[in-house]
Motif scaffolding. Structure first.
Motif, short mmCIF file in Angstrom:
data_model
loop_
_atom_site.label_atom_id
_atom_site.label_comp_id
_atom_site.label_asym_id
_atom_site.label_seq_id
_atom_site.Cartn_x
_atom_site.Cartn_y
_atom_site.Cartn_z
N GLU A 43 0.85 -1.19 0.05
CA GLU A 43 -0.03 -0.26 0.08
C GLU A 43 1.01 1.38 -0.09
N LEU A 44 0.87 1.97 -0.99
CA LEU A 44 1.68 3.34 -1.04
C LEU A 44 0.83 4.47 -0.74
N THR A 45 1.40 5.51 -0.16
CA THR A 45 0.84 6.75 0.10
C THR A 45 1.54 7.83 -0.71
N LYS A 46 0.79 8.63 -1.36
CA LYS A 46 1.49 9.77 -1.98
C LYS A 46 1.63 11.14 -0.93
N LEU A 47 2.89 11.47 -0.80
CA LEU A 47 3.33 12.41 0.23
C LEU A 47 3.26 13.90 -0.27
N ALA A 48 3.18 13.87 -1.68
CA ALA A 48 3.25 15.18 -2.03
C ALA A 48 3.05 15.31 -3.67
N THR A 49 2.77 16.34 -4.08
CA THR A 49 2.74 16.64 -5.43
C THR A 49 3.00 18.10 -5.78
N PHE A 50 3.96 18.07 -6.64
CA PHE A 50 4.43 19.50 -7.17
C PHE A 50 4.98 19.53 -8.55
N ALA A 51 5.31 20.61 -8.93
CA ALA A 51 5.71 20.65 -10.43
C ALA A 51 7.35 20.31 -10.47
N GLY A 52 7.48 19.42 -11.66
CA GLY A 52 8.86 18.92 -11.93
C GLY A 52 9.97 20.11 -12.06
N SER A 53 9.58 21.42 -12.09
CA SER A 53 10.52 22.52 -12.33
C SER A 53 11.10 22.85 -10.64
N ALA A 54 10.35 22.34 -9.77
CA ALA A 54 10.57 22.42 -8.31
C ALA A 54 11.92 21.50 -7.99
N LEU A 55 12.38 20.58 -8.95
CA LEU A 55 13.58 19.75 -8.44
C LEU A 55 14.86 20.36 -9.15
N GLU A 56 14.56 21.42 -9.96
CA GLU A 56 15.81 22.17 -10.49
C GLU A 56 16.83 22.53 -9.47
#
Length: 64
Positions: free
Chosen positions: A8-21
């Protein structure tokens, strides 16, 4: 992965890929930190997670 491994997996967060730059990530098996690289014409939105691990020295081009 949840179905494949019976987890069972839980989504911890959602954000734009540009935030990883400019971010870095820790390797899950070895004690090392690597930068997140943005871009590449082989990265598409049609399949996968959007996170691509590039392993220099282990691709088809390396054996030509």
């Amino acid at each position: 992965l949840a179905d494949k491994w019976g987890l069972e997996l839980t989504k911890l967060a959602t954000f734009a890929g540009s935030a990883l730059e400019g971010c870095k990530y820790s390797h899950p098996l070895f004690e090392r930190v690597s930068p997140v690289v943005i871009g590449g014409d082989y990265i598409t939105t049609e399949s996968g997670t959007g996170l691509v691990h590039t392993a220099p020295g282990h691709g088809q081009e390396d054996y030509q």
